[in-house]
Design an enzyme around this catalytic site. Structure first.
Site, mmCIF file in Angstrom:
data_model
loop_
_atom_site.group_PDB
_atom_site.id
_atom_site.type_symbol
_atom_site.label_atom_id
_atom_site.label_comp_id
_atom_site.label_asym_id
_atom_site.label_seq_id
_atom_site.Cartn_x
_atom_site.Cartn_y
_atom_site.Cartn_z
ATOM 1 N N CYS A 1 -6.460 29.748 -38.263
ATOM 2 C CA CYS A 1 -6.076 30.693 -39.322
ATOM 3 C C CYS A 1 -7.130 31.519 -39.960
ATOM 4 C CB CYS A 1 -5.070 29.899 -40.258
ATOM 5 S SG CYS A 1 -5.815 28.588 -41.186
ATOM 6 N N ASN B 1 -8.692 27.792 -42.753
ATOM 7 C CA ASN B 1 -8.716 26.609 -42.208
ATOM 8 C C ASN B 1 -8.384 25.372 -43.046
ATOM 9 O OD1 ASN B 1 -10.990 24.388 -40.294
ATOM 10 N ND2 ASN B 1 -8.811 24.710 -40.031
ATOM 11 N N CYS C 1 -4.970 25.492 -44.664
ATOM 12 C CA CYS C 1 -3.555 25.322 -44.757
ATOM 13 C C CYS C 1 -2.854 25.443 -43.161
ATOM 14 C CB CYS C 1 -3.077 26.559 -45.551
ATOM 15 S SG CYS C 1 -3.610 26.679 -47.402
ATOM 16 N N ARG C 2 -2.709 26.639 -42.659
ATOM 17 C CA ARG C 2 -1.823 26.530 -41.422
ATOM 18 C C ARG C 2 -2.385 25.935 -40.335
ATOM 19 N NH1 ARG C 2 -1.420 33.019 -41.821
ATOM 20 N NH2 ARG C 2 -3.616 32.502 -42.683
ATOM 21 N N SER C 3 -3.697 26.339 -40.085
ATOM 22 C CA SER C 3 -4.116 25.574 -38.636
ATOM 23 C C SER C 3 -4.686 24.260 -38.758
ATOM 24 C CB SER C 3 -5.491 26.482 -38.426
ATOM 25 O OG SER C 3 -6.750 26.478 -39.035
ATOM 26 N N ASP D 1 0.774 33.219 -44.542
ATOM 27 C CA ASP D 1 -0.101 32.594 -45.281
ATOM 28 C C ASP D 1 0.538 31.892 -46.717
ATOM 29 O OD1 ASP D 1 -2.019 31.980 -46.791
ATOM 30 O OD2 ASP D 1 -3.278 33.806 -46.439
HETATM 31 P P1 4NP Z 1 -4.993 29.376 -44.465
HETATM 32 O O1 4NP Z 1 -4.757 29.736 -45.890
HETATM 33 O O2 4NP Z 1 -5.550 30.599 -43.765
HETATM 34 O O3 4NP Z 1 -3.917 28.956 -43.681
HETATM 35 O O4 4NP Z 1 -5.959 28.114 -44.539
HETATM 36 C C1 4NP Z 1 -5.563 30.452 -46.876
HETATM 37 C C2 4NP Z 1 -6.397 29.708 -47.219
HETATM 38 C C3 4NP Z 1 -7.504 30.196 -48.305
HETATM 39 C C4 4NP Z 1 -7.300 31.611 -48.610
HETATM 40 C C5 4NP Z 1 -6.484 32.338 -47.917
HETATM 41 C C6 4NP Z 1 -5.695 31.555 -46.884
HETATM 42 N N1 4NP Z 1 -8.265 32.086 -49.488
HETATM 43 O O5 4NP Z 1 -8.297 33.250 -49.603
HETATM 44 O O6 4NP Z 1 -9.069 31.204 -49.986
#
Ligand code: 4NP
Length: 154
Positions: A8, A11, A13-15, A124
């Site tokens: 993702c 790294n 939340c989703r992945s 997201d």
């Molecule tokens: P992820 O979510 O890609 O599912 O881990 C996010 C985590 C952090 C951010 C964006 C999306 N950020 O902008 O910090």
């Protein structure tokens, strides 16, 4: 043996949730020895960080423990180490395509190529409410089950 990398943006939340959900599924189905499972983010913002506390709590309530995971960024070597790299959204996919060396034989796919959702991307959840984390886990459970079934039946 199939080496699987979930990717993702951050790294956190989703992945990592996909990694935990898929590992939990393999443990339950007795197939853990058939997979190497990891996750990474295309961005470096959260390198070394634990998964987002909201995602950890939502996953824990479904019996999936994410607390031991730490964020890392995708690297070119991932395209040589993993057989299949699974992107959560189209932006992750575009970033991965840009990073992929010509010599890599890794397969690049979208998470929601698997499962039954009409969505094409795992949304997201970072800037949204608690519902977003539940929705991500619903999508990942369904997609991981389908991916696992397809691989194990081969
Ligand atoms: P992820 O979510 O890609 O599912 O881990 C996010 C985590 C952090 C951010 C964006 C999306 N950020 O902008 O910090």
């Amino acid at each position: 043996m199939l080496k699987v990398l979930f990717v993702c943006l951050g790294n956190i939340c989703r992945s990592p949730a996909a990694e935990g959900v898929f590992r939990n599924l393999c443990q339950k189905q007795g197939t853990a020895s058939r997979f190497v499972i990891d996750s990474a983010g295309t961005a470096a913002y959260h390198v070394g960080a634990s998964p987002d506390a909201r995602m950890q709590a939502a996953a824990r309530s479904r019996g999936v423990e994410l607390g031991g995971l730490r964020g890392r960024q995708t690297v070119v070597d991932d395209f040589h180490k993993f057989d299949i790299i699974i992107a959560m959204d189209a932006s992750n996919m575009a970033n991965l395509q840009g990073l992929k060396p010509a010599t890599s034989t890794a397969q690049l796919v979208m998470m929601l190529d698997y499962g039954h959702s009409t969505l094409q991307e795992v949304p997201d959840p970072y800037y949204g409410g608690a519902d977003g984390f539940e929705q991500v886990l619903d999508l990942l459970e369904d997609a991981c089950l389908d991916f696992h079934r397809q691989f194990v039946s081969h």
